[in-house]
Design a protein around this motif. Structure first.
Motif, mmCIF file in Angstrom:
data_model
loop_
_atom_site.group_PDB
_atom_site.id
_atom_site.type_symbol
_atom_site.label_atom_id
_atom_site.label_comp_id
_atom_site.label_asym_id
_atom_site.label_seq_id
_atom_site.Cartn_x
_atom_site.Cartn_y
_atom_site.Cartn_z
ATOM 1 N N ALA A 280 0.835 -1.209 0.000
ATOM 2 C CA ALA A 280 0.000 0.000 0.000
ATOM 3 C C ALA A 280 0.866 1.253 0.000
ATOM 4 O O ALA A 280 0.533 2.253 -0.672
ATOM 5 N N TYR A 281 1.959 1.261 0.750
ATOM 6 C CA TYR A 281 2.876 2.396 0.758
ATOM 7 C C TYR A 281 3.464 2.617 -0.635
ATOM 8 O O TYR A 281 3.548 3.768 -1.109
ATOM 9 N N ALA A 282 3.886 1.512 -1.354
ATOM 10 C CA ALA A 282 4.467 1.648 -2.688
ATOM 11 C C ALA A 282 3.430 2.141 -3.695
ATOM 12 O O ALA A 282 3.755 2.897 -4.631
ATOM 13 N N ILE A 283 2.152 1.751 -3.514
ATOM 14 C CA ILE A 283 1.100 2.237 -4.420
ATOM 15 C C ILE A 283 0.941 3.745 -4.288
ATOM 16 O O ILE A 283 0.801 4.472 -5.289
ATOM 17 N N ASN A 284 0.965 4.232 -3.076
ATOM 18 C CA ASN A 284 0.871 5.679 -2.861
ATOM 19 C C ASN A 284 2.043 6.395 -3.491
ATOM 20 O O ASN A 284 1.879 7.456 -4.128
ATOM 21 N N ASP A 285 3.263 5.839 -3.364
ATOM 22 C CA ASP A 285 4.449 6.463 -3.950
ATOM 23 C C ASP A 285 4.348 6.531 -5.473
ATOM 24 O O ASP A 285 4.766 7.519 -6.078
ATOM 25 N N ALA A 286 3.809 5.517 -6.086
ATOM 26 C CA ALA A 286 3.744 5.461 -7.549
ATOM 27 C C ALA A 286 2.640 6.363 -8.094
ATOM 28 O O ALA A 286 2.845 7.118 -9.054
ATOM 29 N N VAL A 287 1.462 6.281 -7.487
ATOM 30 C CA VAL A 287 0.315 7.014 -8.035
ATOM 31 C C VAL A 287 0.386 8.499 -7.688
ATOM 32 O O VAL A 287 0.130 9.361 -8.544
ATOM 33 N N ASN A 288 0.727 8.807 -6.443
ATOM 34 C CA ASN A 288 0.699 10.198 -6.001
ATOM 35 C C ASN A 288 2.029 10.917 -6.193
ATOM 36 O O ASN A 288 2.033 12.159 -6.230
ATOM 37 N N HIS A 289 3.119 10.192 -6.335
ATOM 38 C CA HIS A 289 4.422 10.849 -6.444
ATOM 39 C C HIS A 289 5.179 10.431 -7.709
ATOM 40 O O HIS A 289 6.268 10.951 -7.969
ATOM 41 N N GLY A 290 4.681 9.502 -8.451
ATOM 42 C CA GLY A 290 5.314 9.103 -9.707
ATOM 43 C C GLY A 290 6.624 8.353 -9.542
ATOM 44 O O GLY A 290 7.456 8.339 -10.455
ATOM 45 N N LYS A 291 6.814 7.723 -8.396
ATOM 46 C CA LYS A 291 8.061 7.016 -8.136
ATOM 47 C C LYS A 291 7.892 5.519 -8.442
ATOM 48 O O LYS A 291 6.885 4.912 -8.049
ATOM 49 N N ALA A 292 8.899 4.959 -9.099
ATOM 50 C CA ALA A 292 8.909 3.511 -9.354
ATOM 51 C C ALA A 292 9.417 2.795 -8.109
ATOM 52 O O ALA A 292 10.036 3.392 -7.213
ATOM 53 N N LEU A 293 9.148 1.519 -8.068
ATOM 54 C CA LEU A 293 9.601 0.708 -6.936
ATOM 55 C C LEU A 293 11.089 0.399 -7.121
ATOM 56 O O LEU A 293 11.461 -0.525 -7.841
ATOM 57 N N THR A 294 11.935 1.177 -6.457
ATOM 58 C CA THR A 294 13.390 0.998 -6.577
ATOM 59 C C THR A 294 14.055 0.647 -5.251
ATOM 60 O O THR A 294 15.217 0.250 -5.251
ATOM 61 N N ASN A 295 13.338 0.802 -4.135
ATOM 62 C CA ASN A 295 13.904 0.423 -2.847
ATOM 63 C C ASN A 295 12.799 -0.071 -1.923
ATOM 64 O O ASN A 295 11.607 0.111 -2.197
ATOM 65 N N ARG A 296 13.174 -0.671 -0.851
ATOM 66 C CA ARG A 296 12.235 -1.196 0.119
ATOM 67 C C ARG A 296 12.895 -1.268 1.495
ATOM 68 O O ARG A 296 14.134 -1.196 1.613
ATOM 69 N N VAL A 297 12.088 -1.474 2.547
ATOM 70 C CA VAL A 297 12.596 -1.589 3.912
ATOM 71 C C VAL A 297 13.004 -3.034 4.149
ATOM 72 O O VAL A 297 12.215 -3.968 3.920
ATOM 73 N N VAL A 298 14.230 -3.212 4.622
ATOM 74 C CA VAL A 298 14.774 -4.539 4.906
ATOM 75 C C VAL A 298 15.244 -4.568 6.357
ATOM 76 O O VAL A 298 15.967 -3.653 6.810
#
Length: 857
Positions: A280-298
């Motif tokens: 859900a966090y990545a969906i918000n980043d992509a739709v509202n901020h135009g960011k691709a999935l390039t990093n994540r929390v590990v």
């Protein structure tokens, strides 16, 4: 009765089957905020992370920016891979994968330039359709970040109506705290993503499920929900009791709704949808901020980690960079590095493997945190695995079939419903790695399914090819028929008549050929009939010739004197003719032997010597057989003359004298033929004697032995004839004297047979000795020749003595015969009959003795 939605609104929870309560060990990493991991020097991006039908969109030595897609595609299932930072592509080659097998996969290697420049973001805030939002999610490469990594845009476009959406914030596995810290620090962004999901799905209810061991996360999400645009009446946060694996999709649905997802089905078929909070966090980043999935929390945790915690890690970062940057207390050669949690994670064989979209934890345990590997012990059938299985499976049965590689039977026990949670392995007292067996079985089944799919596809292609060829053949035939019809329609009457005449000629020719075949078969039958008739005539002639035997002549002689004389004359003529034929045959055979020996000598000197000896032995054997045959014929002639003598004494004496003279003449002719054959063989053998001294010695010895043997044979034949004549004349005189004569004849026949056998054996030994001497050397040849000459001289002297003895005995017999001839005319008819019988018996015994002699030879 309350409906499902009403029960959900009241906060009703259901109990799930199975599960375990392992130590949580989350405090190592959830006490600090999420940090940013420094960029690595290079990044490895596997090109087959998620989705399919991807095409490489970049090349080697090309510079890329952060967020730039490295692949392209048009399929609905396509999910692109993006560059995690700016840099240059240095290679596109197979690299170790983030998998328990460590198998290499095609990857894109990016050398970072440190600038971390990103592509320009286009966050369109205008009016967008649901399809536009789905396209943005797809192009951003968003996949399930809870671990499954399933493309999110596919999941958010269900085929059926969704009534319930569950946002999964359980994170039940020990050590992992990435979702916990994300909910504590970025709850507003998560709820903004939930709002986008609500717009796309339009569910009746939304439940945000969080395990009760995360009170800070529950509080932060509740505050964010209260300040968000989401309706509190349709969206709620539910605290779930801590239990592993309550975070599983099917298990969470059962806990929140009490419904079980059927085997082989998906939650969407029940009107439900589950998404992770990080997704859900990545969906918000992509739709509202135009960011691709390039990093994540590990989450980087474990007692071997110097700085445990949660970090924003670019996708594609090598694991070895994480360890070198954050510090590692253990020994890389002996200590384990686990990707994922302790229950569902796997040991990483190569630290060059990168972080993927589904990587949520890097566990670095020491020896006190993880048990040493123990040997697998036999299953004791305790049933603990079945009790702990949250999917209601039979782990023991699955284990037996997987171990025996009976994958079809394992699939029949719903192997694919196993979520590989590791509860069965955790509770097994025999330390059996059950999950590993299940993973191997699943992989084998997938391989078999893929092979079957390819085989079916190949079969379809083959059948399509056959159908295409058949269609082409039918099309050609149809085209040919059409062309023939066009030609026929365009033909004039004269052309049609010419074609008809040609067809008639062809038919007539075929009919003539068919008629000629029976005629030819009749000619062949006629020829066969003529041959059969000729054979029948020849057989009849041969039978007629064989029926004219001495016995028939004897019966006619008893009836009439004249007929007996005629029969005797006929018998003598036949004997003479047969002797002549035998003589001619022996001469031809001797000449053939000489020709064969001459050819062999011309080929090889050594082979010529051996061939000469063999030829002489064959000639000797042939002469002996012919001599015995001539003796039998001579005896038969004498017997016939003797029987005629019983009717007329005077004529019998004359006939006997003539028969003896002819037998002696035949024997002398045979001896002359043998001498000529031996001389021919000697002459041929002496041809190479000018060059070979050994051949001369061997040839001389062979000639001497052959001549000596011939003289012995002649003497023996003369004695045999004289003895038979004497016995026959004595038998005509007196019955008692006939018996004595018969006994003397038998004794002489036996003695003659023994002497003949001895002479043959000695001659054969001499020939063998000469052959062996010729194959040795000159000195041995001389010694052997001297020995052979001595033996031959001794044999000659013994033969002369025996001949003289036999001549004395013959003289005595002749005296007895002459004494008895004076009183032969005084015999009565009865005595003459007895004499004939005695003579016949003596003749039969002599023939029997000669037959035995031939068999021995």
């Amino acid at each position: 009765m309350l409906t499902l939605l009403e029960q959900i609104d009241k906060g009703t929870l259901w109990r799930s089957h199975g599960g375990v309560h392992p130590p949580e060990l989350k405090t190592l990493s959830n006490q600090t905020a999420i940090s940013q991991l420094p960029l690595a020097k290079h990044f490895v991006l596997p090109l087959t992370q998620v989705g399919d039908s991807a095409l490489l969109a970049v090349g080697v030595n090309q510079r890329v920016l952060k967020g730039q897609p490295l692949t392209s595609g048009t399929s609905f299932a396509y999910c692109p891979v993006h560059a995690p930072t700016s840099g240059t592509i240095t290679a596109i080659k197979p690299m170790p994968s983030n998998h328990a097998s460590g198998i290499e996969v095609l990857s894109c290697v990016i050398e970072a330039d440190g600038l971390d420049e990103s592509v320009e973001h286009h966050a369109d805030q205008g009016e967008r359709s649901n399809q536009d939002i789905l396209n943005i999610i797809q192009q951003a490469g968003i996949a399930g970040l809870g671990g499954a990594a399933f493309p999110t845009h596919i999941k958010l476009n269900p085929a059926s109506e969704i009534e319930l959406v569950i946002i999964n914030g359980i994170e039940c596995e020990p050590y992992i705290t990435s979702d916990d810290r994300l909910m504590q620090e970025h709850s507003d962004e998560i709820l903004a993503g939930v709002a986008i999901i609500q717009r796309l799905i339009s569910p009746k209810r939304i439940i945000i499920a969080i395990e009760d061991n995360k009170p800070e996360a529950i509080e932060a999400m509740q505050h964010a929900l209260n300040s968000s645009s989401l309706d509190n009446g349709t969206t709620r946060i539910t605290s779930v009791p801590t239990k592993y694996p309550s975070g599983g999709e099917k298990q969470l649905i059962q806990i929140l709704t009490g419904q079980e997802v059927p085997s082989g089905a998906i939650p969407a078929q029940l009107g439900m949808l589950v998404q992770n909070v990080a997704t859900a966090y990545a969906i918000n980043d992509a739709v509202n901020h135009g960011k691709a999935l390039t990093n994540r929390v590990v989450t980087v945790t474990g007692l071997n980690s110097k700085t445990p915690g949660n970090y924003w890690v670019p996708i594609g970062t090598p694991i070895e960079h994480i360890l070198s940057t954050l510090g590692f207390n253990g020994n890389l050669a002996t200590d384990k590095v686990i990707i994922g949690g302790p229950m569902m994670g796997h040991n990483l064989p190569d630290l060059a493997a990168p972080v993927l979209k589904g990587t949520n934890c890097v566990l670095l345990p020491d020896n006190t945190e993880i048990a040493d590997s123990t040997a697998e012990k036999p299953c004791i059938r305790c049933g603990e695995c079945a009790t702990a299985c949250p999917a209601l499976l039979l782990p023991q049965q699955l284990f037996w079939h997987a171990k025996a590689e009976e994958y079809d039977k394992a699939a029949s026990f719903n192997l694919h419903d196993c979520i590989e949670c590791g509860c069965c392995s955790y509770v097994c007292p025999s330390d059996i790695p059950l999950v590993e067996y299940y993973r191997i079985a699943k992989s084998a089944i997938r391989t078999q399914t893929e092979e079957k799919r390819q085989a079916d596809f190949a079969k379809q292609r083959f059948e399509a090819r056959l159908q295409r060829l058949e269609d082409e053949k039918l099309a050609r035939e149809a085209k040919a028929k059409e062309a023939a019809a066009r030609r026929k329609s365009s033909m004039s009457n004269g052309d049609k008549n010419a074609v008809a005449e040609a067809m008639a000629r062809i038919k007539a020719k075929k009919a003539a050929e068919a008629n000629s075949e029976p005629a030819a078969s009749n000619d062949i039958a006629d020829k066969k009939a003529q041959i059969a008739a000729a054979l029948a005539r020849a057989k009849a002639k041969k039978a007629a010739g064989s029926n004219t035997t001495p016995d028939a002549n004897t019966e006619q002689t008893a009836v009439s004197d004249k007929k007996a004389q005629v029969a005797a004359a006929i018998a003598r003529a036949k004997a003479k003719k047969q002797a002549t034929q035998q003589q001619l045959g022996s001469d031809d055979k001797a000449n053939d032997s000489v020709d064969e020996v001459t050819e062999i000598i011309a080929a090889d000197d050594k082979k010529a010597k051996v061939a000469a000896a063999i030829a002489r032995a064959k000639a000797k054997k042939q002469a002996t057989q012919q001599q015995l045959g001539s003796d039998d014929k001579a005896n038969d002639s004498v017997d016939e003359v003797t029987e005629v003598t019983a009717a007329d004494d005077k004529k019998t004496k004359v006939a006997a004298a003539i028969a003896r003279a002819k037998a002696k003449k035949q024997a002398s002719q045979q001896l002359a033929a043998d001498d000529q054959a031996n001389d021919s063989v000697d002459a041929v053998t002496e041809v190479p004697a000018a060059d070979d001294k050994k051949a001369k010695v061997a040839a001389a010895i062979a000639r001497a032995k052959a001549k000596k043997q011939a003289s012995q044979q002649l003497a023996a034949d003369n004695e045999a004839n004289d003895s038979v004549d004497a016995v026959t004349e004595v038998a005509a005189a007196d019955d008692k004297k006939a018996k004595v004569a018969a006994a003397i004849a038998r004794a002489k026949a036996k003695k003659q047979a023994s002497q003949q056998l001895a002479a043959d054996d000695q001659a054969s030994d001499s020939v063998d000795a000469v052959t062996e001497v010729a194959a040795a050397d000159d000195k041995k040849a001389k010694i052997a020749a001297a020995v052979a000459k001595a033996k031959a001289k001794k044999l000659s002297q013994a033969t002369v003595d025996s001949i003289q003895t036999e001549q004395k005995q013959s003289a005595e017999v002749d005296d007895a015969i002459s004494t008895s001839q004076g009183s032969a005319s005084e015999l009565t008819a009865e005595q003459q009959k007895k004499a004939r019988i005695a003579a016949t018996i003596a003749k039969a015994k002599a023939k029997k003795a000669q037959a035995k002699l031939q068999e021995k030879e």
